[in-house]
Structures are given as C-alpha cells and as structure tokens.
Design a protein around this motif. Structure first.
Motif, mmCIF file in Angstrom:
data_model
loop_
_atom_site.group_PDB
_atom_site.id
_atom_site.type_symbol
_atom_site.label_atom_id
_atom_site.label_comp_id
_atom_site.label_asym_id
_atom_site.label_seq_id
_atom_site.Cartn_x
_atom_site.Cartn_y
_atom_site.Cartn_z
ATOM 1 N N MET A 35 -4.840 4.705 -3.808
ATOM 2 C CA MET A 35 -4.782 3.437 -4.513
ATOM 3 C C MET A 35 -4.619 2.349 -3.460
ATOM 4 S SD MET A 35 -2.605 2.741 -7.839
ATOM 5 C CE MET A 35 -3.259 1.647 -9.050
ATOM 6 N N VAL A 36 -5.508 1.369 -3.498
ATOM 7 C CA VAL A 36 -5.450 0.301 -2.498
ATOM 8 C C VAL A 36 -4.722 -0.894 -3.093
ATOM 9 C CG1 VAL A 36 -6.775 -1.233 -1.019
ATOM 10 C CG2 VAL A 36 -7.623 1.059 -1.512
ATOM 11 N N LEU A 37 -3.705 -1.358 -2.391
ATOM 12 C CA LEU A 37 -3.035 -2.599 -2.781
ATOM 13 C C LEU A 37 -3.552 -3.684 -1.860
ATOM 14 C CD1 LEU A 37 0.638 -1.379 -3.245
ATOM 15 C CD2 LEU A 37 -1.205 -1.517 -4.915
ATOM 16 N N SER A 39 -3.517 -7.271 -0.132
ATOM 17 C CA SER A 39 -2.435 -8.161 0.262
ATOM 18 C C SER A 39 -2.370 -9.313 -0.711
ATOM 19 C CB SER A 39 -2.695 -8.709 1.654
ATOM 20 O OG SER A 39 -2.956 -7.639 2.506
ATOM 21 N N ARG A 56 4.280 -1.554 -5.231
ATOM 22 C CA ARG A 56 4.106 -0.260 -4.565
ATOM 23 C C ARG A 56 4.718 0.860 -5.410
ATOM 24 N NH1 ARG A 56 6.458 -1.120 0.905
ATOM 25 N NH2 ARG A 56 4.789 -2.650 0.939
ATOM 26 N N GLU A 60 2.739 3.963 -6.961
ATOM 27 C CA GLU A 60 3.103 5.360 -6.725
ATOM 28 C C GLU A 60 3.269 6.115 -8.036
ATOM 29 O OE1 GLU A 60 6.431 4.800 -4.161
ATOM 30 O OE2 GLU A 60 5.141 4.530 -2.405
ATOM 31 N N VAL A 80 -0.952 5.533 -0.971
ATOM 32 C CA VAL A 80 -1.070 4.097 -1.239
ATOM 33 C C VAL A 80 -1.527 3.449 0.056
ATOM 34 C CG1 VAL A 80 0.151 1.977 -1.827
ATOM 35 C CG2 VAL A 80 0.730 4.111 -2.986
ATOM 36 N N GLU A 81 -2.582 2.670 -0.027
ATOM 37 C CA GLU A 81 -3.127 2.035 1.175
ATOM 38 C C GLU A 81 -3.021 0.521 1.005
ATOM 39 O OE1 GLU A 81 -4.461 3.877 3.665
ATOM 40 O OE2 GLU A 81 -5.490 2.382 4.899
ATOM 41 N N GLN A 82 -2.515 -0.151 2.026
ATOM 42 C CA GLN A 82 -2.418 -1.610 1.971
ATOM 43 C C GLN A 82 -3.562 -2.191 2.786
ATOM 44 O OE1 GLN A 82 0.755 -2.770 0.636
ATOM 45 N NE2 GLN A 82 -0.018 -4.857 0.476
ATOM 46 N N ALA A 83 -4.320 -3.103 2.221
ATOM 47 C CA ALA A 83 -5.462 -3.651 2.949
ATOM 48 C C ALA A 83 -5.796 -5.034 2.425
ATOM 49 C CB ALA A 83 -6.668 -2.731 2.787
ATOM 50 N N ASP A 84 -6.680 -5.706 3.142
ATOM 51 C CA ASP A 84 -7.083 -7.041 2.712
ATOM 52 C C ASP A 84 -8.017 -6.991 1.513
ATOM 53 O OD1 ASP A 84 -5.592 -8.455 4.503
ATOM 54 O OD2 ASP A 84 -7.094 -8.313 6.082
ATOM 55 N N ARG A 96 -8.990 7.532 8.064
ATOM 56 C CA ARG A 96 -7.698 8.081 8.464
ATOM 57 C C ARG A 96 -7.512 9.509 7.939
ATOM 58 N NH1 ARG A 96 -3.191 7.709 5.913
ATOM 59 N NH2 ARG A 96 -4.003 6.172 4.452
#
Lengths: 292, 517
Positions: A35-37, A39, A56, A60, A80-84, A96
C-alpha cells in the motif's frame, strides 16, 4: 518468484488481490501486498507526524485485512511504502522487493495510478478486470488460469509478445491462443464480406507466426472483428480462466512498458485480466528483475 | 465499522514513541518531499494569508485602538510567540493530529481536553466561513474591476447571491481537501510572491498619495502610533490584542515543522524567524500606509467608518491603485483560496483524533481509502461552516466583522488551554534545564495568562450591544451571543457524548499523564 499487488482499500484493491492469488497459484509465487502512502501536500500544509502515523496505522490494518482474505495455500507479505506518487511507490517497492510482476486493481485501472504504471514499469504489469464485468456468467475473479491469449497485430514486435505469452503458458501449464483484433470501419461485422476479411486475416496471422516465431506451439488462432477495437474485444470469445498478454507500444523505451492506444482500448472493454510486457526484454519470471 | 475498531486497537498511545520510530515502514516517512528554508517560509506565509487577514482585521483593530494599530501589531505578536514555544514542546513530545485536544486531555483530563478541541474546531470553522465570505466579496469586486461594470461588485450585498456563491466556494474547497489535490510548490511560491508584491505596491502607492496630497484623509505619521500605552483603555488594548492574535494565527506551523525541514538543524528556527519578520514588516508597512492615507476617522473612507471596516481593501483599493486595483482583489482572492485549503485540514484532523479516541462518534476517525484524507470529518466541517455562514449572513449585516471578533475569542481559549497544558504536562521536567524552564514553563505560562485575560475581558466587554460592529441580539452584543452560543453548544455536545461514550470521559482511551524525566 514474487508478485507485487498494489493494494488500495477499495473494490479495485480487492480485485487486484484476487487476481494476485490466481497468478500466485499458477506461477507458484509469493504475494507482496503493497500500500503506497503518498506524502501529504508539502507545498501548502505542513505535514503532521501524528496524522501521518494515524494513516499508517489505518493502512497497516487495511493490509492485514486484505492479507486475511488470501487463501492459506498462498504465501503473502504486506508492506507500507511512502512515496511522492502512488505509481512511483509501487515501482520503488517492486525494485526493493525484487518482484517480477505487478498487479493492480480493476476499478482504478484507467485511473492515474494504473496509467503511470502502464507507461513506466520495467516489469510486466497485470491489470485485474472489475468483478462486475465477468465474462460468460462465470466467476473469473476466482477461476484458475486455463488459457493465455496473446493479442497481436501484424506489426514488428508481435513475436516478442508471442514469446512472452508462450513462456507464460508453459510456466502456468495452460493453453496458448493467439488473438488478432480487426476493426472494420463502417462495416457490419455480421456481413459475409466481414467474415471473408476475418478469414483472410487469420491466414496472414498464421503465416506471420510460422515465419516470425516457429518454435512456439499455438493451440488456437482466432480473429475477432468489430466496429472498433472495443467492439471486437466484446465480440471475441472469452473464458473465465483467460489471461491476455499484450506488448508495449513502439513508443516504449527499451526494457520498459508503454501502453499503446490499441491496448488501452482493449483494457477498457476486456472482461478478463490483461498483462502488458516490457519492450525488447526476455520475459523470464525469474526472481531477479529483468534488466534492460 | 470493523476497520475502525481494528485501527483503534492497533493505535499506539500518544506520547509513546515518536511516529517515525514505529510501524514497519520501509522508508522513513518524512523523507519524501521535505521542505527547505524557502519552502518553510512559503508555507508559513501561506497559512497566515496576510492579504486576507489584513483586510479582515485592520478595520476592527483600528476601531478598537485608533491610531495605535502598529503598536498593537507589535505587541500582539508576543502572546502568540510565547504560546508557540509551548506548542512546539508538546508537538515534540506527543506528535498527534489532535494537537490541542490530545495535549489538553493528556495534561488535564477528558473534560478540559474536549473543550480545547472544541475551541480549535469552533475557531477554524468560524474562520472558514469568514474566509469564504471574504472570497465572495473579492470575486465580485474583481469581476466588476475587470469588466468595468461597477454594479457587479454590489451583487455581494444581495444575501441570496452571496450565500449561494459562498456555498460554491465551500464545495470547491471541500472537494479539493477531500481529494487531497495538491498545489505544486512552484504555484505556491508564485501565489505567495504575488501576494507580498501586491501588498507592498499597495502600501507604497498609498504613501505616495499621502506625499503628493491626494490621500483621502492624510494623517501625518507619528512615533506615537507605535506606543501601545497611548491607547485609551485596557479594554481597547484587549480587543486589539485578541484581533492581532488572529493576524498571526498560522505562524506557529513554521515552528512545528522541525521534522520535515531539510538542511541544518537550525532551518525551522530560521524559517520561523524570517517568516515573522516578513509578516510583521508587511503589516507595519500596510497599517502605517493605510492610516496615513485614510485616517481613523468615520468619514467615507476613514478606517473608523463602520461601512468599510469589515473589508478595508474592498473599499479602498480603487482609491489607492486606481486602474490597478484589481491586483489587490486578485491577491486577496488567491490568498483566501490558499488559506481556505490549508485551514480545512486542522478541524478535520482534530475531529479525526477525537473520533479516534472515542470523544465523539468513531465515524470521524474514518480515513478515505482512496485519498487518505479524514473524509467524514472534512465533510462535516464544511457543512457546519457553510450552514453557519448562511445563517449569520441573514442574522447580521456585519457578519464578517463579528465572526472575526468571535474568532479571536476562540483562539484565545484554545491557545490558552494549550499553553497551560504545556505548563502542567511538563511539570516534572521543566526544572531539568534552563532551556526546559523557559520553553516549557515560563513562555507558555505567561502566554497562557495573557490569553486567558484577553478571553475573559473580551467576553465581559462584548456583552455591550455596541461592541464590535454594533449588531446585537436580546440586548447583548452579537459577539458575546456568538461566543457564548458556540461554547454552550460545545458543552451540550460534550455532555451528550459523556452519556453516549463514557469510556473517553473515564479516561480509558486517552490517559492523563505527565512527561517523565
């Protein structure tokens, strides 16, 4: 082999997980639910660590819920992946985790996330159909894979799609069908001359295949006609266990995927999953990422 | 809703570990898109929205303190600064989207915490309706200036058209917040740069009119304008101060951006300092220029004229800038629009935290699975702010003015509670070092006392029917009625929640605690 599922806590995310399960079973792969969060907007509102944490936690718990729907015979991990951006996050997670296939969900398939992914990924991307759009009254979202359909035209590059589809069929132990879509401008698809055009086209496809990819064993060659690509897709014969493989547009840079206009039209009408493969890359399904 | 239950079960206690250390995060959450010095200043200025704030606040301030507006602006920054230090300490110790609500609950327990949260929500909802109201005025003014048809500007005084336009603005801002559509940093830089440039040009043009004798009521600039002790009464100072707190409201965000800023560790401090220097400089320049240009008399364009006070730029820009007056309209409009967006975030987040800890319905804790925004809380805030504006527009002619004054009261309340929360929460650590003593006890303590004095002075003074714009209900000033109604509704809802959700009020979801050494 690992398959990345781009999960959102929506109906489309559920579609993606179900397709991921089918592919994982067919390919004996592990699922990685990501799941991408994105920013929070940095330009106008300062980020709030507390809110970020709340989101987050929610992500989860959503992922845990989704992983709970995956049957016990399929191995599954959650991240959980944090990205722009959502698409950027899926691609970086894929690099990754070393996943060799990305699955995204149905309802959002024409949305911006799928759109960016379908024009940038280095690994094949599978797009799940919406559950509601199932073919032939079956439940395609649950059915095992039975047939790989390579959708090809007569242009250069078709042999690449053929080889990728053949590899997928061999790996999953399913039939291989070659399908050619023929749009008939302003002609009635039921008219006799349309059938003649289709037969003629099928002959040309067979001839082309023998010349371009003689080593591939094809179960069936089919031609579907219609008033346009979308109409032809709807008129073609589909089974619940179908998986369509299409190639990238010639606009794609080497080793990347790029959804062409024909494939884009197919995507809108298809009742079954579609996989788009990168250009000029040998599809291996190996654990290592295919490199350009 | 099962996922909400799961979230609550999984949520860590606030004040436990810092956010970035917990959770199976693959990447440190805040590293993506962190802001530099300029970015932090731009966010700060954008949140303060000087063009909007100034046009809404200068009139009421001038009517309270007369010529001493510059002095009040200088003094008004002090309580804001003092409280902001406490705010920063609390944010460092307990990062939580509930901010004042969560901190006050941790320090003083559920009842005061609930009221602190209510004060924040009420203040932001009041400012949302005011922002939208100002945006409506300037939309029609801008249209009138561009088309050359002065009649269009009068459309804003038709209550039906006004309310309909305002609701449209609110709907647009809600959609943007709900979907989390981001303005790119470059656009934001442009908007803020444009806003500052127009304000400076406006001030310089007004001063030129003063110099060549073409000003409306040229008033010689005097050093006395900067002397707060020259104001007639303490009530006037209190009224002016509670308004000047509003004009700096939003500045505190620059202090709390410590995690996100890139570059050296001193970046947030520098950003906060530069932001406040820019803002104070801008406000002083503007207030001096405007008073010199128009005086504080009650003449047609005097700042003391009740007709123009609620929206000064609206009435004065054509005198000062002539054919270029539309630049001011555009600056205020863009400033209100940006502020409308950034302001939407805070009531929604506080409501979300309150829902999360069971202080109100758990529906408020819902996050939109598609946009990761507090969807339910955002929509409820928008509906309440819209309804509030629509009702007020028909109740009072001077709705903008009275909401601003009532807003100052609410800010004093929740900032005051937050400041005292810092003092009490850090009661065991402030003796540990001089630094702790100053930032955890001394600054927020003094700031909190000042704000509480302002709060109660405003309440008592606003009972006078002539207070503020002079609108009144039941023989009491409208500002008093508004403030008390908002607080009263808060208390009623709180009691209802106590009956329906006693767990929070028994301290089961969010415990009272103190920072330990």
């Amino acid at each position: 082999m690992k398959i990345l599922v781009g999960y959102t806590h929506t109906a489309g995310g559920g579609d993606a997980v179900r397709l991921g399960v089918r592919l994982a079973r067919a390919l004996d792969a592990t699922l990685e639910l990501v799941m991408v969060l994105t920013s929070e907007r940095g330009a106008l509102v300062p980020r709030d660590a507390g809110y970020t944490q709340h989101v987050r936690t929610a992500a989860e718990s959503w992922l845990a819920e989704a992983a709970g729907t995956v049957p016990d015979d399929v191995r599954v991990g959650t991240h959980v992946e944090q990205a722009d951006s959502a698409a950027g996050g899926l691609l970086s997670a894929s690099r990754r985790l070393g996943t060799t296939l990305i699955v995204v969900g149905g309802r959002e398939r024409t949305g911006s996330v799928a759109n960016s992914l379908l024009h940038a990924s280095r690994v094949p991307v599978a797009v799940a159909p919406t559950t509601a759009g199932g073919a032939g009254g079956g439940t395609p979202a649950e059915a095992p894979l039975t047939r790989v359909t390579a959708a090809v035209g007569l242009r250069p590059g078709a042999e690449e799609v053929m080889r990728a589809a053949a590899a997928a069929a061999a790996r999953t132990g399913t039939d291989l069908r070659v399908l050619s879509l023929v749009p008939l401008d302003a002609k009635d698809p039921a008219a006799p001359e349309a059938a003649a055009t289709a037969n003629e086209h099928a002959e040309r496809v067979r001839g082309f295949l023998e010349a371009a990819a003689p080593e591939v064993a094809v179960t069936d060659v089919a031609v579907a006609t219609g008033r346009g690509i979308e109409d032809a897709v709807r008129r073609a014969e589909w089974q619940p266990g179908d998986l369509v493989v299409v190639g990238s547009s010639r606009l794609a840079s080497r080793g990347r995927i790029f959804l062409g206009s024909t494939a884009g039209k197919m995507l809108r009408a298809l009742p079954v999953p579609l996989v788009i493969v990168p250009r000029e890359t040998e599809l291996t399904f190996d654990d290592e990422e295919t490199t350009a | 809703m099962s996922s909400t239950e799961a979230q609550r079960a999984a949520a860590p206690a606030p004040g436990g570990e810092p956010a970035e250390q917990s959770g199976g995060l693959s990447k440190k959450g805040l590293s993506a898109g962190s802001v530099g010095l300029i970015g932090a200043i731009v966010i700060g200025i954008s949140c303060i929205a000087p063009a909007y704030t100034f046009t809404a606040a200068i009139g009421p301030t001038a009517s309270a303190v007369g010529l001493q507006v510059p002095a009040i602006i200088l003094v008004g920054f002090i309580p804001m600064l003092l409280v902001a230090f406490g705010y920063r300490e609390l944010n460092r110790s307990m990062p939580d989207s509930g901010t004042s609500f969560t901190w006050a609950t941790r320090a003083f327990g559920p009842w005061i915490g609930w009221l602190g949260g209510w004060g924040l929500i009420a203040a932001t909802i009041l400012v949302l309706s005011n922002l939208a109201g100002v945006a409506v005025d300037f939309l029609y003014l801008l249209l009138a200036q561009i088309t050359g048809n002065a009649g269009i500007a009068d459309l804003t005084s038709n209550p039906l058209i006004n309310v309909a336009t305002c609701l449209a603005f609110m709907a647009a801002a809600t959609a943007i917040s709900y979907r989390d559509m981001q303005t790119t940093q470059r656009v934001q830089y442009l908007l803020v740069g444009f806003q500052i440039a127009v304000l400076v040009v406006f001030a310089v043009a007004a001063l030129r009119h003063v110099a060549d004798g073409s000003a409306f009521d040229a008033t010689p600039i005097a050093l006395e304008w900067f002397n707060p002790f020259a104001v007639d009464s303490f009530s006037a100072v209190a009224a002016g101060l509670s308004l000047s707190i509003f004009i700096f409201w939003g500045w505190d965000v620059t202090l709390t951006m410590n995690e996100e800023t890139k570059g050296s560790a001193s970046t947030p401090g520098k950003a906060a300092t530069l932001t406040v220097l820019i803002i104070v400089g801008l406000y002083l320049l503007l207030s001096v220029a405007l008073i010199a240009f128009a005086g504080v008399g009650t003449g047609e364009y005097g700042l003391g004229n009740e007709e123009i006070q609620e929206n000064v730029f609206f009435h004065l820009s054509h005198l000062v800038l002539g054919p270029f007056a539309w630049l001011v309209s555009l600056a205020v409009l863009s400033s209100s629009a940006a502020s409308l967006q950034s302001t939407f975030v805070s009531p929604a987040r506080t409501l979300l935290a309150m829902g999360h800890y069971g202080a109100i319905s758990p529906k408020f804790a819902r996050i939109s699975p598609r946009f990761f925004t507090p969807g339910y809380a955002t929509i409820v805030s928008a509906v309440v702010a819209s309804a509030f504006y629509a009702v007020m527009r028909f109740v009072s002619e001077n709705v903008l003015w009275d909401t601003i004054t009532a807003l100052g009261m609410m800010i004093c309340l929740y900032y005051g509670i937050t400041a005292f929360a810092s003092v009490w929460y850090f009661r065991r650590t402030f003796t540990a070092s001089v630094r702790n003593f100053v930032f955890q006890l001394l600054c927020p303590g003094i700031g909190g006392i000042i704000l509480m004095i302002l709060f109660f002075t405003t309440i008592i003074d606003s009972m006078d029917p002539a207070y503020g714009s002079g609108s009144h209900l039941f023989g009491l000033g409208l500002v008093f009625v508004l403030g008390m109604a908002v607080l009263g509704i808060g208390v009623v809802i709180m009691v209802v929640q106590y009956v329906r959700r006693p767990a929070f009020f028994r301290g089961e979801t969010l415990t009272t605690a103190a920072e330990e050494r």
